[in-house]
Design a protein around this motif. Structure first.
Motif, short mmCIF file in Angstrom:
data_model
loop_
_atom_site.label_atom_id
_atom_site.label_comp_id
_atom_site.label_asym_id
_atom_site.label_seq_id
_atom_site.Cartn_x
_atom_site.Cartn_y
_atom_site.Cartn_z
N VAL A 1 1.97 -24.08 43.89
CA VAL A 1 2.20 -24.55 44.07
C VAL A 1 1.86 -26.47 44.09
O VAL A 1 1.67 -26.16 45.52
N CYS B 1 10.53 -28.51 37.82
CA CYS B 1 11.05 -28.66 39.43
C CYS B 1 11.67 -29.98 39.43
O CYS B 1 12.04 -31.06 38.15
N PHE C 1 11.75 -25.77 43.01
CA PHE C 1 10.85 -25.23 42.00
C PHE C 1 12.52 -23.91 41.54
O PHE C 1 12.71 -23.83 41.80
N LEU D 1 8.77 -19.03 39.86
CA LEU D 1 8.34 -18.58 40.54
C LEU D 1 7.90 -17.72 40.82
O LEU D 1 8.91 -16.93 39.96
#
Length: 551
Positions: free
Chosen positions: A122, A140, A149, A154
């Protein structure tokens, strides 16, 4: 693991290990496999024709305002920025049939998997250009003063584990005794002290360069660790793994600046499992998910299967000769500006009279070979006791960097068939090891390499050979620049990053090492420099790249 992204492989040890695995692979006959990706001979055409001094006569002539040579992350970033700014006559030439460079994806048994880089940390809030790219892909958004996000992209938990002492453990640090934990904490303190004295950042250009950085860049990471008394074997093993992971070579080769940058530019060094882990974005096909979206709006401008053979800057234009591998003919491009988004050791071969800075930079660099193995496993593997299956799985003491599970991001309710992507950085601890590994990688049959990978993974998964169906191997002879001492602060890299006439340079090599963030930043920087030049002149306008026969 990072793009392209443990233990040192002595030349003799490498050969002995592969010969042993060849016998095992030949005897088992339990799986099929082979090399995938474009043949490395296509890239070697540049070297061979440069040596011969004779190029085929051009059959087609084309024109463009800006020609970007190389459609990896840097080339794609540069072209996207130029088009977004209204420079409509932009074309890209790419050696491979598909854009993406070291961030391309693959499919095996109907499942997506990576051929190279497989995740992106990130970004920090200051990296607004990269965050803007991710925002445009719906990854995001900026709300209430902070970036958030999409959790679907993720990395799902559990994120990482290590096999050590016959069982799996959470995290990537071997489970320490009190002495090892004390060594970890001493190193964490040393990293924090360096961070207080010197700025570190991703992308690296944001941190600037000082005498303190240069002092770190002048020595190997191993030497710096020795001087500080950081000698515990578990600590050294982990730091060597980190260097191979990010830089393709061990701590005896990379500079102290690089080894410390790995931690100081991000989250520091976290010596205990209780610390929060770095959030990363990942997809089954790795960063190919990103590069395919970067390339999509450039589809009509992107020309794959083009082997650029010669670049000749002139007073009024730049002439570029490229071999079209599909049509089997030579193209000649007349262009106003060229952006060289290729590795520097490739770029230097393309000029009859290369710039002095390009010659100096290419001579200073060493590039690490890599092997990426995708293994189709027909059913779930038995798992030794300890931490549950994770996305990133590392075997302590293995020659490999570990493997990622392509189906980890799926939401299926039970384990089953998957693709394991194993990474092997072959930069070693010296240039001699590096060259020996590259020679074998580019000349050997696929089976010994597949056998070596399977052998290493079998230490943690004894049932793997019986459940393995197919192995696809991707080899990179020159995957990424190794930040050996003196490279990151080399004045030639700074010179190449400055605008100079009709030729610009944009590649992660200019940062001294290869990660997505650096490649993207170099592409964006080159685009800004070109746009600055266009404000002082007329920008290229309507496309004029329709083919015309040369009789």
């Amino acid at each position: 693991m990072r793009p392209l992204t443990r233990r040192s492989l002595m030349a003799g040890g490498l050969a002995a290990g592969l010969w042993g695995c060849e016998r095992q692979g030949a005897g088992s006959g339990a799986w099929t496999g082979g090399w995938v990706g474009a043949s490395h001979e296509r890239g070697h055409r540049v070297r061979d024709l440069a040596r011969s001094g004779a190029l085929p006569a051009p059959a087609v002539q084309r024109r463009a305002g800006v020609l970007v040579v190389g459609a990896g992350v840097a080339g794609l970033a540069c072209a996207r920025s130029l088009v977004a700014a209204g420079v409509d006559d932009v074309q890209l030439l790419e050696l491979e049939d598909e854009a993406g460079g070291n961030s391309r994806g693959h499919r095996l048994a109907g499942m997506a998997c990576p051929l190279g880089a497989h995740y992106l940390p990130v970004p920090a809030a200051h990296d607004t250009a990269l965050l803007g790219l991710l925002e445009s892909f719906g990854l995001c958004r900026f709300t209430h003063g902070r970036w958030t996000f999409d959790e679907r992209h993720l990395c799902h938990s559990p994120q990482e584990r290590i096999f050590h002492g016959g069982r799996w453990h959470d995290g990537l640090l071997p489970v320490p005794d009190a002495q090892a934990l004390a060594a970890y904490r001493r190193f964490a303190k040393a990293v924090n002290e360096v961070r207080r004295e010197l700025p570190f950042s991703l992308p690296t250009a944001r941190a600037g360069w000082s005498a303190g950085h240069a002092a770190l860049d002048a020595q190997t990471f191993a030497r710096w660790l020795d001087a500080g008394g950081h000698v515990h074997p578990l600590l050294r093993s982990h730091l060597d793994y980190c260097c191979r992971d990010d830089f393709g070579a061990g701590l005896q080769q990379v500079s102290a600046w690089a080894g410390l940058h790995y931690f100081a530019s991000r989250h520091g060094f976290m010596p205990s499992d209780g610390d929060e882990r770095e959030a990363v974005l990942t997809w089954p096909e790795g960063n190919g998910w990103l590069t395919r979206r970067m390339a999509a709006p450039l589809a009509d401008r992107l020309h794959g299967g083009r082997v650029v053979l010669r670049v000749e800057p002139g007073r009024d234009a730049v002439q570029v000769d490229a071999w079209d591998a599909g049509a089997r003919r030579m193209e000649r491009w007349q262009v106003s500006r060229v952006v060289m988004a290729t590795p520097l050791h490739v770029a230097v071969r393309l000029f009859a009279a290369p710039p002095a800075a390009l010659v100096a930079a290419s001579r200073a660099m060493h590039h690490a070979p890599w092997l990426v193995a995708n293994l189709h496993v027909g059913e779930a593997l038995d798992d030794p006791p300890g931490a549950p299956p994770a996305w990133d799985n590392v075997i302590h003491g293995s020659a490999l960097l570990g493997y990622v599970d392509a189906m980890h991001q799926s939401t299926r309710p039970h384990p089953g068939p998957t693709v394991l992507t194993a990474y092997w950085a072959l930069g070693g601890q010296s240039p001699v090891e590096l060259k020996a590994a590259r020679a074998r990688l580019l000349s050997d049959d696929w089976a010994p390499w597949a056998g070596a990978v399977v052998d290493d993974l079998t230490a943690a998964h004894p049932d793997l050979p019986g459940k393995l169906r197919h192995v696809d191997l991707m080899r990179y002879g020159h995957a990424m620049s190794i930040p050996v001492p003196g490279v990151r602060g080399h004045p030639a890299l700074a010179a190449l990053a400055r605008p100079d006439g009709r030729v610009a340079f944009a590649h992660a090599d200019l940062s001294g090492y290869s990660v997505f963030e650096e490649a993207f930043a170099q592409g964006e920087r080159a685009a800004r420099d070109l746009l600055g030049g266009f404000t002082r002149a007329s920008a290229p306008r309507s496309p004029q790249h329709s083919p015309a026969r040369l009789d």
